[in-house]
Write a protein that holds these residues in place. Structure first.
Motif, mmCIF file in Angstrom:
data_model
loop_
_atom_site.group_PDB
_atom_site.id
_atom_site.type_symbol
_atom_site.label_atom_id
_atom_site.label_comp_id
_atom_site.label_asym_id
_atom_site.label_seq_id
_atom_site.Cartn_x
_atom_site.Cartn_y
_atom_site.Cartn_z
ATOM 1 N N LYS A 90 0.833 -1.208 0.000
ATOM 2 C CA LYS A 90 0.000 0.000 0.000
ATOM 3 C C LYS A 90 0.868 1.258 0.000
ATOM 4 O O LYS A 90 0.525 2.255 -0.641
ATOM 5 N N LEU A 129 2.042 1.780 -3.485
ATOM 6 C CA LEU A 129 0.934 2.269 -4.300
ATOM 7 C C LEU A 129 0.712 3.766 -4.071
ATOM 8 O O LEU A 129 0.537 4.535 -5.027
ATOM 9 N N LEU A 130 0.727 4.194 -2.817
ATOM 10 C CA LEU A 130 0.538 5.612 -2.517
ATOM 11 C C LEU A 130 1.665 6.471 -3.091
ATOM 12 O O LEU A 130 1.421 7.564 -3.614
ATOM 13 N N SER A 172 3.431 5.763 -5.721
ATOM 14 C CA SER A 172 3.224 5.778 -7.163
ATOM 15 C C SER A 172 2.103 6.751 -7.534
ATOM 16 O O SER A 172 2.221 7.516 -8.494
ATOM 17 N N MET A 173 1.013 6.734 -6.754
ATOM 18 C CA MET A 173 -0.094 7.653 -7.006
ATOM 19 C C MET A 173 0.346 9.106 -6.840
ATOM 20 O O MET A 173 -0.042 9.982 -7.622
ATOM 21 N N LYS A 174 1.172 9.379 -5.831
ATOM 22 C CA LYS A 174 1.664 10.733 -5.614
ATOM 23 C C LYS A 174 2.521 11.177 -6.790
ATOM 24 O O LYS A 174 2.398 12.315 -7.269
ATOM 25 N N ASP A 210 2.297 10.099 -9.856
ATOM 26 C CA ASP A 210 1.384 10.325 -10.981
ATOM 27 C C ASP A 210 0.669 11.663 -10.852
ATOM 28 O O ASP A 210 0.550 12.415 -11.824
ATOM 29 N N LEU A 211 0.176 11.969 -9.657
ATOM 30 C CA LEU A 211 -0.516 13.239 -9.447
ATOM 31 C C LEU A 211 0.422 14.429 -9.616
ATOM 32 O O LEU A 211 0.028 15.459 -10.184
#
Length: 120
Positions: A67, A70-71, A73-75, A77-78
């Motif tokens: 997790k 994943l976070l 990676s999301m950061k 991307d954002l």
């Protein structure tokens, strides 16, 4: 001379024994034994809790790590998306300067919160 030393030592020991009541010593020993038992019980409980905690941590640590990845990676991307949006907004402002009133572009350029700063 040895005899007088032995008798003096015996006399001192007898004086010390007469200062302390045998029942008090027995009571102190019994209390110490009771405290030792309670400490051993507490130690057993803490050992069991540590083993249980270690087992629970082992079960969730891999999930927690995935997790976290994943976070992150999301950061990333954002951050990439917001960088692209800022570039588009800058190009729009440069292409159509009359579309945005003075100061309006500065307010809308980047309204997202700074995720790196600590919360108050």
């Amino acid at each position: 001379m040895e005899k007088s030393t032995e008798t003096a030592a015996e006399e001192v020991a007898a004086q010390f024994r007469s200062l302390v009541d045998a029942e008090d010593v027995a009571s102190i020993r019994q209390t110490q034994h009771l405290i030792l038992g309670r400490l051993q019980d507490g130690n057993a409980v803490l050992t069991h809790f540590n083993e249980y905690s270690e087992q629970c941590f082992a079960e969730v640590s891999s999930d927690f790590a995935s997790k976290t990845r994943l976070l992150k990676s999301m950061k990333a991307d954002l951050d990439h998306i917001f960088t692209k949006l800022r570039g588009m907004k800058a190009r729009l402002a440069a292409t159509y300067p009359d579309a945005f009133p003075d100061g309006a572009m500065a307010k809308t350029m980047d309204q997202r919160p700074d995720l790196e700063s600590p919360l108050d």
